[in-house]
Design a protein around this motif. Structure first.
Motif, PDB file in Angstrom:
ATOM      1  N   UNK A   1     -40.517  29.122  40.025  1.00 15.91           N
ATOM      2  CA  UNK A   1     -41.693  28.310  40.304  1.00 15.91           C
ATOM      3  C   UNK A   1     -41.709  27.811  41.749  1.00 15.91           C
ATOM      4  N   UNK A   2     -40.558  27.881  42.418  1.00 17.72           N
ATOM      5  CA  UNK A   2     -40.554  27.454  43.814  1.00 17.72           C
ATOM      6  C   UNK A   2     -39.254  26.792  44.222  1.00 17.72           C
ATOM      7  N   UNK A   3     -39.257  26.256  45.423  1.00 18.41           N
ATOM      8  CA  UNK A   3     -38.098  25.575  45.975  1.00 18.41           C
ATOM      9  C   UNK A   3     -37.866  24.250  45.269  1.00 18.41           C
ATOM     10  N   UNK A   4     -36.592  23.898  45.101  1.00 18.88           N
ATOM     11  CA  UNK A   4     -36.229  22.580  44.587  1.00 18.88           C
ATOM     12  C   UNK A   4     -35.952  21.684  45.808  1.00 18.88           C
ATOM     13  N   UNK A   5     -37.017  21.151  46.364  1.00 22.30           N
ATOM     14  CA  UNK A   5     -36.922  20.491  47.662  1.00 22.30           C
ATOM     15  C   UNK A   5     -36.016  19.266  47.631  1.00 22.30           C
ATOM     16  N   UNK A   6     -36.154  18.452  46.614  1.00 22.10           N
ATOM     17  CA  UNK A   6     -35.361  17.219  46.555  1.00 22.10           C
ATOM     18  C   UNK A   6     -33.879  17.551  46.475  1.00 22.10           C
ATOM     19  N   UNK A   7     -33.521  18.568  45.737  1.00 20.77           N
ATOM     20  CA  UNK A   7     -32.119  18.971  45.629  1.00 20.77           C
ATOM     21  C   UNK A   7     -31.593  19.486  46.967  1.00 20.77           C
ATOM     22  N   UNK A   8     -32.409  20.273  47.663  1.00 23.57           N
ATOM     23  CA  UNK A   8     -31.992  20.768  48.977  1.00 23.57           C
ATOM     24  C   UNK A   8     -31.795  19.612  49.951  1.00 23.57           C
ATOM     25  N   UNK A   9     -32.702  18.674  49.922  1.00 27.44           N
ATOM     26  CA  UNK A   9     -32.578  17.505  50.814  1.00 27.44           C
ATOM     27  C   UNK A   9     -31.274  16.764  50.540  1.00 27.44           C
ATOM     28  N   UNK A  10     -30.934  16.584  49.270  1.00 28.19           N
ATOM     29  CA  UNK A  10     -29.686  15.882  48.940  1.00 28.19           C
ATOM     30  C   UNK A  10     -28.464  16.647  49.445  1.00 28.19           C
ATOM     31  N   UNK A  11     -28.489  17.975  49.326  1.00 30.98           N
ATOM     32  CA  UNK A  11     -27.373  18.771  49.829  1.00 30.98           C
ATOM     33  C   UNK A  11     -27.206  18.577  51.335  1.00 30.98           C
ATOM     34  N   UNK A  12     -28.319  18.625  52.062  1.00 32.87           N
ATOM     35  CA  UNK A  12     -28.258  18.475  53.524  1.00 32.87           C
ATOM     36  C   UNK A  12     -27.834  17.060  53.906  1.00 32.87           C
ATOM     37  N   UNK A  13     -28.363  16.075  53.224  1.00 26.34           N
ATOM     38  CA  UNK A  13     -27.977  14.688  53.521  1.00 26.34           C
ATOM     39  C   UNK A  13     -26.485  14.470  53.292  1.00 26.34           C
ATOM     40  N   UNK A  14     -25.942  15.086  52.258  1.00 29.57           N
ATOM     41  CA  UNK A  14     -24.502  14.963  51.981  1.00 29.57           C
ATOM     42  C   UNK A  14     -23.684  15.550  53.117  1.00 29.57           C
ATOM     43  N   UNK A  15     -24.129  16.661  53.665  1.00 30.97           N
ATOM     44  CA  UNK A  15     -23.423  17.284  54.785  1.00 30.97           C
ATOM     45  C   UNK A  15     -23.496  16.404  56.025  1.00 30.97           C
ATOM     46  N   UNK A  16     -24.646  15.812  56.262  1.00 35.39           N
ATOM     47  CA  UNK A  16     -24.789  14.918  57.411  1.00 35.39           C
ATOM     48  C   UNK A  16     -23.894  13.696  57.262  1.00 35.39           C
ATOM     49  N   UNK A  17     -23.836  13.144  56.056  1.00 33.32           N
ATOM     50  CA  UNK A  17     -22.975  11.978  55.812  1.00 33.32           C
ATOM     51  C   UNK A  17     -21.500  12.314  56.004  1.00 33.32           C
ATOM     52  N   UNK A  18     -21.117  13.551  55.684  1.00 28.51           N
ATOM     53  CA  UNK A  18     -19.722  13.985  55.859  1.00 28.51           C
ATOM     54  C   UNK A  18     -19.388  14.262  57.316  1.00 28.51           C
ATOM     55  N   UNK A  19     -20.417  14.316  58.166  1.00 30.90           N
ATOM     56  CA  UNK A  19     -20.257  14.537  59.608  1.00 30.90           C
ATOM     57  C   UNK A  19     -19.665  15.915  59.913  1.00 30.90           C
ATOM     58  N   UNK A  20     -20.233  16.930  59.256  1.00 32.00           N
ATOM     59  CA  UNK A  20     -19.902  18.299  59.646  1.00 32.00           C
ATOM     60  C   UNK A  20     -20.416  18.520  61.065  1.00 32.00           C
TER      61      UNK A  20
ATOM     62  N   UNK B   1     -34.053  20.186  59.062  1.00 32.31           N
ATOM     63  CA  UNK B   1     -34.041  19.419  60.316  1.00 32.31           C
ATOM     64  C   UNK B   1     -34.342  17.948  60.043  1.00 32.31           C
ATOM     65  N   UNK B   2     -35.289  17.684  59.170  1.00 32.88           N
ATOM     66  CA  UNK B   2     -35.672  16.297  58.875  1.00 32.88           C
ATOM     67  C   UNK B   2     -34.579  15.540  58.145  1.00 32.88           C
ATOM     68  N   UNK B   3     -33.713  16.239  57.416  1.00 32.73           N
ATOM     69  CA  UNK B   3     -32.716  15.579  56.566  1.00 32.73           C
ATOM     70  C   UNK B   3     -31.328  15.534  57.185  1.00 32.73           C
ATOM     71  N   UNK B   4     -31.138  16.186  58.321  1.00 32.18           N
ATOM     72  CA  UNK B   4     -29.797  16.352  58.896  1.00 32.18           C
ATOM     73  C   UNK B   4     -29.364  15.215  59.786  1.00 32.18           C
ATOM     74  N   UNK B   5     -30.217  14.208  59.947  1.00 28.00           N
ATOM     75  CA  UNK B   5     -29.902  13.076  60.827  1.00 28.00           C
ATOM     76  C   UNK B   5     -29.628  13.612  62.230  1.00 28.00           C
ATOM     77  N   UNK B   6     -28.450  13.366  62.787  1.00 26.47           N
ATOM     78  CA  UNK B   6     -28.153  13.816  64.148  1.00 26.47           C
ATOM     79  C   UNK B   6     -27.325  15.105  64.178  1.00 26.47           C
ATOM     80  N   UNK B   7     -27.079  15.691  63.018  1.00 27.23           N
ATOM     81  CA  UNK B   7     -26.272  16.913  62.962  1.00 27.23           C
ATOM     82  C   UNK B   7     -27.138  18.109  63.360  1.00 27.23           C
TER      83      UNK B   7
END
Length: 297
Positions: A16-35, A63-69
């Motif tokens: 049915x399409x992209x799971x946008x909220x789930x993708x955003x959470x994955x990216x936010x988690x990576x940004x919080x971990x400071x990869x 890009x919108x969810x990655x903070x400064x990463x």
């Protein structure tokens, strides 16, 4: 950006399409971990299965969810025309760099691959990473071709596939390639089980599937190798051998990591584009046992 841990998340989706909220959470988690960087729309991100509009949307979300990463966006496609469109969309969205594999149906020649990178490079205002992945593209780069392409001004990194053999073999491979490329072009290892060896043998970056789901575990390996502690990096790598066995037994990392993401509740089920499927039945039970056993974070 093209050094340290570059974490490649899944792009969760169903028919049915992209799971946008789930993708955003994955990216936010990576940004919080400071990869060190986030690789959107790599092979783990199923870029080849998405429409132009879907890829543009994923890029915007990353890009919108990655903070400064910094975000590196995969732009590979069968036709150069489409690669140029994906490159332009990535730049308009604010991507810090792009990742390009020579995707093909017909086997490409060295001159055709060089021409692809030359043409795309002329359209870029952001740096490019050469994606050397013969397992999916069925094109094998020679060191000489890497050397030619690395002279192009927009090329800043080369993502090499796993190297067979021990750390000495990896070091020989890296040094042979390093002698042919400019000093400001980095070399990154892919193939998670080889990351500790690759980083300890002189690779500048790890382009990581594991890091896209469990960044803290991947960062521990990366930081140990970068600190000149290869034994520590290899010890962590050895502890993950049950996971690497899953990679070997199930045809690579994608289905394993996607199954892990579903089991841990990081994404909903199904999360892969058909005809791809995550592991089921006793295979899924085996993945769950590995998750229970290993310190994955």
């Amino acid at each position: 950006m093209f050094s340290g841990l570059s974490a490649f998340p899944l792009t969760p989706m169903n028919e049915q399409g992209l799971q946008e909220r789930e993708f955003i959470r994955l990216v936010e988690h990576l940004a919080e971990a400071e990869v060190n960087s986030i690789g959107a729309l790599g092979s783990t991100g199923s870029y080849a299965y998405l429409s132009q509009a879907e890829r543009a949307r994923v890029t915007q979300l990353a890009v919108a969810s990655a903070d400064k990463v910094p975000v590196i966006v995969g732009i590979g496609a069968l036709r150069t025309r489409d690669v140029l469109i994906h490159a332009e969309n990535a730049q308009l969205a604010g991507a810090s760099g792009v990742l390009l594999a020579p995707v093909s149906y017909q086997t490409l020649t060295d001159d055709e691959v060089y021409g692809l990178y030359e043409t795309v490079g002329q359209s870029l205002s952001v740096p490019l990473c050469v994606y050397d992945n013969p397992g999916t593209t069925h094109f094998t780069f020679s060191d000489e071709l890497h050397g030619r392409i690395a002279q192009l001004p927009q090329v800043h990194s080369i993502k090499i596939p796993p190297v067979a053999g021990d750390q000495a073999a990896v070091r020989e491979r890296v040094e042979r390639l390093r002698a042919l490329i400019p000093g400001d072009v980095t070399i990154g290892i892919s193939g998670d089980p080889m990351a500790a060896a690759g980083l300890s043998a002189g690779c500048d970056a790890w382009y990581s599937v594991l890091g896209g789901l469990f960044p803290e575990t991947a960062l521990a390996i990366t930081r140990a190798a970068q600190a000149g502690e290869p034994d520590k990096a290899q010890a962590i790598n050895h502890e993950l051998e049950p996971l690497w066995a899953l990679y070997r037994d199930y045809g690579g990392s994608l289905r394993v990591v996607a199954t892990m993401a579903e089991i841990t509740g990081k994404v909903s089920q199904p999360c892969l584009p058909l005809p791809l499927k995550t592991l089921q039945g006793s295979d899924r039970d085996r993945v769950a046992e590995v998750i229970e056993k290993l310190p994955l974070h």
